[in-house]
Write a protein that holds these residues in place. Structure first.
Motif, PDB file in Angstrom:
ATOM      1  N   GLU A  96       0.806  -1.219   0.000  1.00 50.71           N
ATOM      2  CA  GLU A  96       0.000   0.000   0.000  1.00 50.71           C
ATOM      3  C   GLU A  96       0.844   1.276   0.000  1.00 50.71           C
ATOM      4  N   GLU A  97       2.150   1.121   0.128  1.00 47.07           N
ATOM      5  CA  GLU A  97       3.019   2.294   0.217  1.00 47.07           C
ATOM      6  C   GLU A  97       3.540   2.698  -1.159  1.00 47.07           C
ATOM      7  N   GLN A  98       4.110   3.911  -1.192  1.00 52.03           N
ATOM      8  CA  GLN A  98       4.729   4.404  -2.425  1.00 52.03           C
ATOM      9  C   GLN A  98       5.932   3.528  -2.769  1.00 52.03           C
ATOM     10  N   PRO A  99       6.035   2.995  -3.997  1.00 51.41           N
ATOM     11  CA  PRO A  99       7.174   2.119  -4.324  1.00 51.41           C
ATOM     12  C   PRO A  99       8.491   2.884  -4.318  1.00 51.41           C
ATOM     13  N   ARG A 100       9.561   2.153  -4.132  1.00 50.92           N
ATOM     14  CA  ARG A 100      10.896   2.748  -4.259  1.00 50.92           C
ATOM     15  C   ARG A 100      11.305   2.701  -5.726  1.00 50.92           C
ATOM     16  N   ARG A 101      11.602   3.854  -6.298  1.00 50.09           N
ATOM     17  CA  ARG A 101      11.970   3.927  -7.710  1.00 50.09           C
ATOM     18  C   ARG A 101      13.485   4.052  -7.841  1.00 50.09           C
ATOM     19  N   VAL A 102      14.063   3.125  -8.596  1.00 54.20           N
ATOM     20  CA  VAL A 102      15.516   3.112  -8.786  1.00 54.20           C
ATOM     21  C   VAL A 102      15.821   3.143 -10.276  1.00 54.20           C
ATOM     22  N   MET A 103      16.731   4.022 -10.663  1.00 53.35           N
ATOM     23  CA  MET A 103      17.234   4.049 -12.042  1.00 53.35           C
ATOM     24  C   MET A 103      18.546   3.267 -12.084  1.00 53.35           C
ATOM     25  N   PHE A 104      18.590   2.234 -12.912  1.00 56.44           N
ATOM     26  CA  PHE A 104      19.822   1.464 -13.105  1.00 56.44           C
ATOM     27  C   PHE A 104      20.486   1.925 -14.397  1.00 56.44           C
ATOM     28  N   VAL A 105      21.702   2.436 -14.265  1.00 57.82           N
ATOM     29  CA  VAL A 105      22.478   2.880 -15.427  1.00 57.82           C
ATOM     30  C   VAL A 105      23.600   1.868 -15.629  1.00 57.82           C
ATOM     31  N   ASP A 106      23.509   1.112 -16.704  1.00 58.05           N
ATOM     32  CA  ASP A 106      24.456   0.021 -16.980  1.00 58.05           C
ATOM     33  C   ASP A 106      25.205   0.328 -18.277  1.00 58.05           C
ATOM     34  N   ILE A 107      26.482   0.650 -18.151  1.00 60.15           N
ATOM     35  CA  ILE A 107      27.314   0.936 -19.333  1.00 60.15           C
ATOM     36  C   ILE A 107      28.469  -0.060 -19.326  1.00 60.15           C
ATOM     37  N   GLY A 108      28.457  -0.962 -20.282  1.00 55.03           N
ATOM     38  CA  GLY A 108      29.468  -2.005 -20.342  1.00 55.03           C
ATOM     39  C   GLY A 108      30.477  -1.784 -21.453  1.00 55.03           C
ATOM     40  N   HIS A 109      30.941  -2.881 -22.014  1.00 55.52           N
ATOM     41  CA  HIS A 109      31.981  -2.813 -23.039  1.00 55.52           C
ATOM     42  C   HIS A 109      31.476  -2.222 -24.344  1.00 55.52           C
ATOM     43  N   SER A 110      30.219  -2.532 -24.704  1.00 54.69           N
ATOM     44  CA  SER A 110      29.770  -2.105 -26.032  1.00 54.69           C
ATOM     45  C   SER A 110      28.373  -1.505 -26.068  1.00 54.69           C
ATOM     46  N   ASP A 111      27.615  -1.552 -24.972  1.00 59.56           N
ATOM     47  CA  ASP A 111      26.278  -0.948 -25.009  1.00 59.56           C
ATOM     48  C   ASP A 111      25.897  -0.348 -23.657  1.00 59.56           C
TER      49      ASP A 111
ATOM     50  N   LYS B  72       9.545  -0.429 -15.213  1.00 61.30           N
ATOM     51  CA  LYS B  72       8.613   0.562 -15.751  1.00 61.30           C
ATOM     52  C   LYS B  72       9.026   1.072 -17.125  1.00 61.30           C
ATOM     53  N   ALA B  73      10.325   1.144 -17.376  1.00 66.41           N
ATOM     54  CA  ALA B  73      10.785   1.644 -18.674  1.00 66.41           C
ATOM     55  C   ALA B  73      12.246   1.259 -18.873  1.00 66.41           C
ATOM     56  N   THR B  74      12.606   1.017 -20.112  1.00 63.04           N
ATOM     57  CA  THR B  74      13.990   0.691 -20.462  1.00 63.04           C
ATOM     58  C   THR B  74      14.350   1.386 -21.764  1.00 63.04           C
ATOM     59  N   ALA B  75      15.533   1.996 -21.804  1.00 59.98           N
ATOM     60  CA  ALA B  75      16.030   2.634 -23.022  1.00 59.98           C
ATOM     61  C   ALA B  75      17.483   2.226 -23.222  1.00 59.98           C
ATOM     62  N   CYS B  76      17.885   2.098 -24.476  1.00 55.97           N
ATOM     63  CA  CYS B  76      19.222   1.573 -24.783  1.00 55.97           C
ATOM     64  C   CYS B  76      19.933   2.429 -25.816  1.00 55.97           C
ATOM     65  N   ASP B  77      21.262   2.415 -25.725  1.00 52.80           N
ATOM     66  CA  ASP B  77      22.141   2.924 -26.780  1.00 52.80           C
ATOM     67  C   ASP B  77      23.090   1.785 -27.102  1.00 52.80           C
ATOM     68  N   ARG B  78      22.878   1.146 -28.242  1.00 46.17           N
ATOM     69  CA  ARG B  78      23.623  -0.076 -28.572  1.00 46.17           C
ATOM     70  C   ARG B  78      25.066   0.186 -28.964  1.00 46.17           C
ATOM     71  N   HIS B  79      25.429   1.435 -29.177  1.00 46.35           N
ATOM     72  CA  HIS B  79      26.773   1.753 -29.651  1.00 46.35           C
ATOM     73  C   HIS B  79      27.459   2.765 -28.740  1.00 46.35           C
ATOM     74  N   PHE B  80      27.329   2.542 -27.454  1.00 44.04           N
ATOM     75  CA  PHE B  80      27.968   3.393 -26.454  1.00 44.04           C
ATOM     76  C   PHE B  80      28.551   2.465 -25.394  1.00 44.04           C
ATOM     77  N   GLY B  81      29.867   2.427 -25.289  1.00 47.45           N
ATOM     78  CA  GLY B  81      30.485   1.549 -24.302  1.00 47.45           C
ATOM     79  C   GLY B  81      31.975   1.774 -24.212  1.00 47.45           C
ATOM     80  N   GLY B  82      32.623   0.995 -23.378  1.00 53.31           N
ATOM     81  CA  GLY B  82      34.055   1.149 -23.150  1.00 53.31           C
ATOM     82  C   GLY B  82      34.889   1.028 -24.402  1.00 53.31           C
ATOM     83  N   ARG B  83      34.448   0.184 -25.341  1.00 56.57           N
ATOM     84  CA  ARG B  83      35.257  -0.007 -26.544  1.00 56.57           C
ATOM     85  C   ARG B  83      35.311   1.254 -27.407  1.00 56.57           C
TER      86      ARG B  83
END
Length: 713
Positions: free
Chosen positions: A191-206, A222-233
Motif C-alpha cells: 500500500e506504500e509508495q514504491p521505491r523507484r531506482v534508475m539502473f544505469v548500466d554501461i558495459g563494453h559495447s552498449d 517501468k521503462a527501459t532505453a538503450c544505446d547499442r553503440h555506447f560503451g568502453g570499446r
C-alpha cells in the motif's frame, strides 16, 4: 544439481553460482573471476576463453570477438558490418546468418554466430563443472534488453547445442535489479509508495537505462532505453585513433596498416583508459610495436574527454528516454545505481550526477551485479533451492502485432492487432478470438520496425490454424488462440481451441442473511436461470514457423560441436602427456646426475660411471626425439616414451619406495612404542599418586581415633 547464472558479456563473462550462504562468483582455470568472450581456431584445435586470449595477438585472423553482438543477426545488417571494425576475424554469411570464416584444422571453415556462442558456452559449462565438481545443466543467461525474438531464439539454440538447459533469458538490467531487490529487507509494503531506482548500466559495447519500482517481494520494470553503440570499446577506439595519428607523425609508423600493431595499441589504450579513470594522467609505452620501433606517449584525462566529446554528449539520452516513457521526472527517482565497467569513467559519473542533482549509488559490484542477479533468477526457478519469494515483472520493449487475411464472410473485419504493446508486462498471455469457416494463418511481426536494432527483419513467426470448419448450420466456428510472450521474451501461439455458445443453467444468488439461506436450503429447491456461455468443445492443431533454426540443422550442429569438443579434449590430453614426458625425463636425468641411483649402478666408480652414461644416453635420445620427431605426435606415442623412461628406473624406484615404506613403518612403530611407554609411565605415576593419597587418608584417620592428652586416665 547446480544453480548457475551466466552474465554473457561482449568482452568477458562472469559466472555466479548459488550456494547455501548466498551467491559466489567462481574463478576459471587461471583463477580469474571473468573469462574473455573469445573463440579461437588453430591448425589442430580450438582455443576458448583464456586460451583464446593468450594466442589472440599471434592468431588475429582466427580469433573471434564480440560473438554476442553477432548472434541472431543477418550478414547484411549494418550493425554486423560495423562489428567488422571491432573484429580481426572475417565476418561472412552463413546460410543467411552472420558468421565467420576461419582456418581450422588446416582448412577454411565457416561457422555461424550461433555455433560460436555454443562453443563458448561449452567452455563456461566446463569451468563451472570443474569448480563445483558437479555436472552443470540448469542455467540463467543474461541478454541485452534490446535483443529481438530471433536473437533470443538463437541464444536458446546455442544453449541447447552446448548441452545446457536455459531456464530463463533475463535482461541485463532486470538481473541487476533482482540482485539489488531480493536482498533488501526495507522495501515498502503493497500500500506504500514504491521505491523507484534508475539502473544505469554501461558495459563494453552498449548502454542501458532502466527504471524499476520495488515493493516488498516484487519488482516492476517501468521503462527501459538503450544505446547499442555506447560503451568502453568506443573510448578505447578513440584513444587508439589518437595514438595512430601521433605515432605516424612522431615515429613515422602507421599502425593502421599492421593488424598486430593495431591490436597491441588497442590493448594499451584500454589499459590507459582504466588508469585515467583514477588518475589525472597516464603514460603508455610499447616496445618494438612495428618495424622495431619503440613508442611512448602520455595522455591527460582532459585530453581523453575532448577525444570522446561526441560520445559524452549522448550520456543522458537513454536516461531521458526512460523517464519520458515512464512519465516521470528526475526528482521522482529515489536512487541511481551505477553498474558496468564504463561507469567508472569520471566524466560519465559527473554527467549523470549533474542530471539528477544527487549523489550516485555504487552499492552493487559494478562488474558482477548481473551475474549475481542471474544466479538468483536461476535459484528462484530451480527446485533445488528455497529462495525468498520475489516476483519479477519485466516489460516488452518492441510492440508485437498479429496480421491475417480478411475473411470473405466478414468484409469489414480488421486484419491486424497489436497484441503486446510496448511496456506490456512480460511474461504475458493473451487470448485471440476469430470467427472462421476454414483453416487460416496468422503472422506475427514487430509493429514499429524502425525501433529494432540495425535492419532487423520485423517478422517474428507464422502460425497456421488447422481443423477449422463451419458447423452443421454453415455458421462460423469460434476459434480461441493462446498467444504467449514467455519468460525468455519469446513469442509463441501455444494452443488453439474452439468454443460453442450454449445455454447452461446456473443457480440464482438469493438475497438476505447467509444463515437464513443455509437454513432454507433443505426446505426448498434452489432457483436457477438459463444463461448463454461459451463452452470449450475441442482443440485446434497449430503448426508454427519461427526464427528458430531447423531441428535437422540444430542436430547437425550439435553433432559437429560434440566432435570438436572431443577433438579439443584429445588434444588437451595429448599436450598434458607431452608435458608429463618432458617433466619426467628431466626429473630422472637430475636424479642420475645427482647420484640418487649410484648405489644401484655398481660397486666401483668405473662401473657407476659406465652405467650412468648408458642410462643418460637413452634419456638423451628420448629428449632429442621429443624436440624433433615427437614435437607434434599422438598421445600414445608420448605414453610409449614415458613407459620407456619408467621401465629404465623401475627397479631403482621400487627399491627406494620399499625402503621409504619400511622407514615409515619403523618410524610409526617407534612412535607407537614411545606412546605406549608414555602411557605406561603415566599409569604408574597415577597409581603411585593414588597410593600416596590413600596412605595419607589412613594416617589422618588414625590421628583422629587416638585419645587426646587430657583424656588419658
Amino acid at each position: 544439481m547446480s544453480v548457475v547464472g551466466i552474465d554473457f558479456g561482449a568482452q568477458s563473462t562472469k559466472i555466479g553460482v548459488a550456494r547455501n550462504k548466498g551467491i559466489d562468483i567462481i574463478t576459471n582455470e587461471v583463477s580469474n573471476r571473468s573469462t574473455p568472450s573469445l573463440v579461437g581456431f588453430n591448425y589442430k584445435s580450438r582455443a576458448l576463453g583464456e586460451a583464446a586470449k593468450t594466442q589472440e595477438i599471434s592468431n588475429l585472423k582466427n580469433t573471434v570477438a564480440n560473438i554476442k553482438r553477432l548472434i541472431g543477426r543477418s550478414f547484411n545488417d549494418p550493425d554486423v558490418q560495423l562489428e567488422q571494425e571491432y573484429n580481426t576475424a572475417t565476418i561472412c554469411d552463413v546460410n543467411g546468418q552472420a558468421g565467420v570464416e576461419v582456418s581450422y584444422l588446416q582448412k577454411k571453415e565457416k561457422f555461424s554466430a550461433t555455433q560460436l556462442v555454443a562453443m563458448y558456452l561449452t567452455k563456461i559449462r566446463d569451468i563451472t563443472s570443474n569448480e563445483l565438481g558437479l555436472p552443470v545443466s540448469d542455467v540463467t543467461i543474461s541478454v541485452p534488453a534490446w535483443f529481438t525474438d530471433v536473437q533470443r531464439r538463437a541464444m536458446l539454440d546455442a544453449g541447447e547445442i552446448a548441452g545446457l538447459k536455459v531456464l530463463r533469458l533475463i535482461n541485463d538490467t532486470t538481473a541487476t535489479a533482482l540482485g539489488y531487490g531480493i536482498t533488501k529487507l526495507d522495501l515498502p509494503g503493497p500500500e506504500e509508495q514504491p521505491r523507484r531506482v534508475m539502473f544505469v548500466d554501461i558495459g563494453h559495447s552498449d548502454y542501458t537505462a532502466s527504471i524499476v519500482e520495488f515493493r516488498k517481494g516484487e519488482l516492476n520494470v517501468k521503462a527501459t532505453a538503450c544505446d547499442r553503440h555506447f560503451g568502453g570499446r568506443n573510448f578505447d577506439r578513440a584513444l587508439t585513433e589518437h595514438f595512430a595519428n601521433e605515432f605516424k607523425e612522431k615515429f613515422k609508423i602507421d599502425v593502421r596498416t599492421n593488424a598486430k600493431a593495431w591490436a597491441r595499441t588497442l590493448a594499451a589504450a584500454e589499459k590507459m583508459k582504466k588508469v585515467l579513470s583514477a588518475n589525472p594522467a597516464a603514460p603508455m609505452s610499447i616496445e618494438s610495436l612495428m618495424e622495431d620501433v619503440d613508442v611512448r606517449s602520455i595522455v591527460k584525462r582532459e585530453e581523453l574527454e575532448i577525444m570522446v566529446q561526441p560520445l559524452l554528449e549522448r550520456i543522458t539520452v537513454p536516461i531521458e528516454q526512460a523517464l519520458a516513457e515512464a512519465k516521470l521526472k528526475p526528482e521522482d527517482i529515489d536512487s541511481v545505481e551505477m553498474v558496468g565497467g564504463c561507469t567508472r569513467v569520471p566524466a560519465i559519473k559527473d554527467a549523470v550526477s549533474k542530471f539528477f542533482g544527487k549523489n550516485l549509488s555504487f552499492t552493487l559490484n559494478q562488474d558482477e551485479a548481473i551475474a549475481r542477479g542471474c544466479a538468483f533468477s536461476c535459484a528462484i526457478l530451480s527446485p533445488v533451492f528455497r529462495v525468498r519469494d520475489f516476483s519479477v515483472h519485466d516489460i516488452v520493449n518492441y510492440p508485437i502485432e498479429f496480421t491475417w487475411e480478411q475473411s470473405a464472410d466478414i468484409p469489414d473485419e480488421d486484419t491486424s492487432l497489436t497484441v503486446f504493446g510496448r511496456g506490456n508486462v512480460m511474461p504475458s498471455t493473451k487470448i485471440l478470438t476469430f470467427y472462421r469457416k476454414q483453416p487460416f494463418d496468422l503472422e506475427a511481426r514487430y509493429a514499429n520496425p524502425e525501433m529494432l536494432p540495425g535492419k532487423t527483419n520485423p517478422w517474428v513467426g507464422r502460425f497456421s490454424v488447422k481443423g477449422v470448419q463451419a458447423d452443421a448450420n454453415d455458421d462460423f466456428m469460434i476459434c480461441k488462440l493462446k498467444a504467449r510472450l514467455n519468460l525468455h521474451g519469446i513469442l509463441n501461439v501455444e494452443s488453439g481451441y474452439y468454443v460453442e455458445d450454449m445455454e447452461v443453467e446456473e443457480p440464482v444468488p438469493e438475497e438476505g442473511d447467509a444463515m437464513d439461506t443455509d437454513a432454507k436450503a433443505d426446505e426448498q429447491p434452489k432457483k436457477t436461470r438459463k444463461v448463454k456461455k461459451q463452452v470449450r468443445k475441442g482443440d485446434l492443431p497449430i503448426s508454427s514457423g519461427t526464427a528458430s533454426i531447423d531441428q535437422a540443422v540444430k542436430e547437425a550442429w550439435t553433432v559437429r560441436e560434440t566432435a570438436m569438443y572431443e577433438n579439443d579434449k584429445e588434444i588437451g590430453q595429448t599436450d598434458e602427456k607431452k608435458n608429463e614426458l618432458e617433466a619426467t625425463s628431466y626429473e630422472v636425468r637430475d636424479k642420475f646426475d645427482g647420484g640418487v641411483y649410484d648405489r644401484f649402478l655398481g660397486k666401483t666408480e668405473d662401473e657407476i660411471a659406465s652405467k650412468k652414461r648408458e642410462f643418460t644416453d637413452k634419456l638423451e635420445k628420448i629428449q632429442d626425439w621429443l624436440y624433433e620427431d615427437g614435437e607434434d605426435t599422438t598421445k600414445a606415442a608420448y605414453q610409449g616414451k614415458l613407459d620407456e623412461i619408467r621401465d629404465l628406473v623401475k627397479p631403482f624406484e621400487d627399491t627406494i619406495k620399499e625402503e621409504r615404506l619400511q622407514a615409515q613403518e619403523e618410524e610409526f612403530a617407534r612412535k607407537r612404542a614411545e606412546e605406549a611407554a608414555k602411557r605406561e609411565a603415566e599409569e604408574r605415576a597415577k597409581k603411585a599418586a593414588e597410593a600416596a593419597m590413600n596412605f595419607e587418608e589412613r594416617n589422618d584417620t588414625q590421628m583422629k581415633d587416638a585419645p587426646a592428652e587430657g583424656d588419658k586416665q
